[in-house]
Design a protein around this motif. Structure first.
Motif, PDB file in Angstrom:
ATOM      1  N   GLY A  87      40.589  48.170  39.813  1.00 57.54           N
ATOM      2  CA  GLY A  87      40.837  46.796  40.236  1.00 57.54           C
ATOM      3  C   GLY A  87      39.548  46.065  40.596  1.00 57.54           C
ATOM      4  O   GLY A  87      39.370  44.888  40.261  1.00 57.54           O
ATOM      5  N   GLU A  88      38.634  46.766  41.263  1.00 57.81           N
ATOM      6  CA  GLU A  88      37.341  46.170  41.605  1.00 57.81           C
ATOM      7  C   GLU A  88      36.563  45.815  40.344  1.00 57.81           C
ATOM      8  O   GLU A  88      35.946  44.744  40.257  1.00 57.81           O
ATOM      9  N   ALA A  89      36.593  46.699  39.352  1.00 56.86           N
ATOM     10  CA  ALA A  89      35.891  46.429  38.097  1.00 56.86           C
ATOM     11  C   ALA A  89      36.516  45.238  37.376  1.00 56.86           C
ATOM     12  O   ALA A  89      35.802  44.371  36.858  1.00 56.86           O
ATOM     13  N   ALA A  90      37.845  45.178  37.340  1.00 57.13           N
ATOM     14  CA  ALA A  90      38.523  44.065  36.677  1.00 57.13           C
ATOM     15  C   ALA A  90      38.221  42.747  37.386  1.00 57.13           C
ATOM     16  O   ALA A  90      37.990  41.718  36.729  1.00 57.13           O
ATOM     17  N   THR A  91      38.207  42.775  38.712  1.00 60.73           N
ATOM     18  CA  THR A  91      37.890  41.566  39.477  1.00 60.73           C
ATOM     19  C   THR A  91      36.470  41.095  39.164  1.00 60.73           C
ATOM     20  O   THR A  91      36.231  39.896  38.950  1.00 60.73           O
ATOM     21  N   ALA A  92      35.532  42.037  39.139  1.00 55.24           N
ATOM     22  CA  ALA A  92      34.140  41.682  38.843  1.00 55.24           C
ATOM     23  C   ALA A  92      34.022  41.095  37.438  1.00 55.24           C
ATOM     24  O   ALA A  92      33.319  40.092  37.239  1.00 55.24           O
ATOM     25  N   LEU A  93      34.702  41.687  36.475  1.00 58.08           N
ATOM     26  CA  LEU A  93      34.641  41.151  35.111  1.00 58.08           C
ATOM     27  C   LEU A  93      35.332  39.794  35.015  1.00 58.08           C
ATOM     28  O   LEU A  93      34.924  38.939  34.223  1.00 58.08           O
ATOM     29  N   GLY A  94      36.363  39.577  35.814  1.00 54.79           N
ATOM     30  CA  GLY A  94      36.992  38.262  35.862  1.00 54.79           C
ATOM     31  C   GLY A  94      36.015  37.205  36.345  1.00 54.79           C
ATOM     32  O   GLY A  94      35.977  36.081  35.820  1.00 54.79           O
ATOM     33  N   GLU A  95      35.193  37.556  37.333  1.00 54.77           N
ATOM     34  CA  GLU A  95      34.183  36.622  37.819  1.00 54.77           C
ATOM     35  C   GLU A  95      33.102  36.382  36.771  1.00 54.77           C
ATOM     36  O   GLU A  95      32.591  35.267  36.636  1.00 54.77           O
ATOM     37  N   VAL A  96      32.770  37.418  35.996  1.00 50.75           N
ATOM     38  CA  VAL A  96      31.808  37.239  34.903  1.00 50.75           C
ATOM     39  C   VAL A  96      32.370  36.238  33.902  1.00 50.75           C
ATOM     40  O   VAL A  96      31.669  35.308  33.470  1.00 50.75           O
ATOM     41  N   ALA A  97      33.643  36.398  33.533  1.00 49.39           N
ATOM     42  CA  ALA A  97      34.272  35.472  32.581  1.00 49.39           C
ATOM     43  C   ALA A  97      34.264  34.046  33.127  1.00 49.39           C
ATOM     44  O   ALA A  97      34.009  33.091  32.385  1.00 49.39           O
ATOM     45  N   GLN A  98      34.512  33.906  34.408  1.00 49.45           N
ATOM     46  CA  GLN A  98      34.516  32.575  35.025  1.00 49.45           C
ATOM     47  C   GLN A  98      33.136  31.933  34.946  1.00 49.45           C
ATOM     48  O   GLN A  98      33.003  30.750  34.612  1.00 49.45           O
ATOM     49  N   GLN A  99      32.097  32.704  35.240  1.00 50.35           N
ATOM     50  CA  GLN A  99      30.734  32.167  35.194  1.00 50.35           C
ATOM     51  C   GLN A  99      30.312  31.844  33.761  1.00 50.35           C
ATOM     52  O   GLN A  99      29.605  30.861  33.516  1.00 50.35           O
ATOM     53  N   LEU A 100      30.730  32.663  32.814  1.00 48.07           N
ATOM     54  CA  LEU A 100      30.413  32.384  31.414  1.00 48.07           C
ATOM     55  C   LEU A 100      31.072  31.080  30.954  1.00 48.07           C
ATOM     56  O   LEU A 100      30.472  30.296  30.203  1.00 48.07           O
ATOM     57  N   THR A 101      32.285  30.857  31.417  1.00 43.09           N
ATOM     58  CA  THR A 101      32.974  29.610  31.092  1.00 43.09           C
ATOM     59  C   THR A 101      32.224  28.420  31.688  1.00 43.09           C
ATOM     60  O   THR A 101      32.044  27.385  31.030  1.00 43.09           O
ATOM     61  N   PHE A 102      31.771  28.577  32.924  1.00 44.16           N
ATOM     62  CA  PHE A 102      30.978  27.522  33.554  1.00 44.16           C
ATOM     63  C   PHE A 102      29.718  27.233  32.728  1.00 44.16           C
ATOM     64  O   PHE A 102      29.368  26.067  32.502  1.00 44.16           O
ATOM     65  N   LEU A 103      29.034  28.267  32.278  1.00 39.90           N
ATOM     66  CA  LEU A 103      27.823  28.068  31.476  1.00 39.90           C
ATOM     67  C   LEU A 103      28.130  27.349  30.172  1.00 39.90           C
ATOM     68  O   LEU A 103      27.362  26.485  29.736  1.00 39.90           O
ATOM     69  N   GLU A 104      29.256  27.688  29.566  1.00 40.45           N
ATOM     70  CA  GLU A 104      29.663  27.001  28.330  1.00 40.45           C
ATOM     71  C   GLU A 104      29.929  25.520  28.598  1.00 40.45           C
ATOM     72  O   GLU A 104      29.512  24.661  27.822  1.00 40.45           O
ATOM     73  N   GLN A 105      30.626  25.243  29.678  1.00 41.02           N
ATOM     74  CA  GLN A 105      31.010  23.869  29.995  1.00 41.02           C
ATOM     75  C   GLN A 105      29.825  23.009  30.405  1.00 41.02           C
ATOM     76  O   GLN A 105      29.871  21.784  30.288  1.00 41.02           O
TER      77      GLN A 105
END
Length: 193
Positions: A87-105
């Motif tokens: 769960g900790e790993a999935a949460t961390a990867l979810g935050e990575v996805a969120q930051q990548l989306t921010f960089l795209e936007q």
């Protein structure tokens, strides 16, 4: 060792290997020019979701068996402990996805000072969360490896082999002779003239 213990240990080891493999797929943090892609991160989140589901199924299956009279508590505990790390790993990867989306936007704003600072901060967050995911996946695998040993301890032959030294032992060298100890000169009688 019972057949249940052996099958439990094998299932736990297989799950530990799956977490080791998932860890090997993580992007390497620290290179701002090689950020992971959203698709890669999304696939890893999906794979972690499947592993979490498998862990839940293992816990459920063994809990039902336990209620029917089988003794599988160590396996249940081992699988349950790994859920937290997954769960900790999935949460961390979810935050990575969120930051990548921010960089795209914000790609079109990269020349503006405020946006540049925010984008740099996003890169730091990505690196931090990738390290968090790596640590969590390692801890999941390590906890499962430890649980498999608890469920099905290694044989006495294997334990003996693991405690042996790999350093060659040669015949004991003969002890060097002790240096002579100086003795006080014997008192010599003084002769008068």
């Amino acid at each position: 060792m019972s057949t249940n213990s052996l099958s439990d240990a094998l299932a736990i080891r297989a799950m530990a290997s799956a977490f080791d493999a998932q860890r090997g797929k993580l992007p390497v943090p620290g290179d701002p020019h090689r950020l992971p892609g959203n698709i890669v991160v999304a696939q890893q989140i999906s794979e972690l979701g499947k592993l979490i589901t498998e862990l839940g199924d293992e816990v459920l299956f063994r809990t039902i068996k336990k209620e029917a009279g089988s003794r599988t508590t160590p396996a249940v505990s081992g699988f349950s402990a790994a859920v937290r790390y997954a769960g900790e790993a999935a949460t961390a990867l979810g935050e990575v996805a969120q930051q990548l989306t921010f960089l795209e936007q914000t790609e079109h704003l990269h020349e503006q000072p405020d946006a540049r600072d925010a984008r740099e901060a996003a890169g730091l967050v990505i690196d931090d969360r990738l390290e968090t995911a790596d640590t969590a996946l390692r801890e999941a695998a390590d906890s499962l490896h430890a649980a498999s040993t608890t469920v099905s301890p290694p044989s006495s032959r294997l334990r003996a082999a693991l405690t042996r030294t790999t350093t060659p032992v040669y015949g004991a060298a003969p002890a060097a002779p002790a240096p002579p100890t100086p003795t006080a000169p014997a008192a010599q009688p003084v002769r008068g003239r």
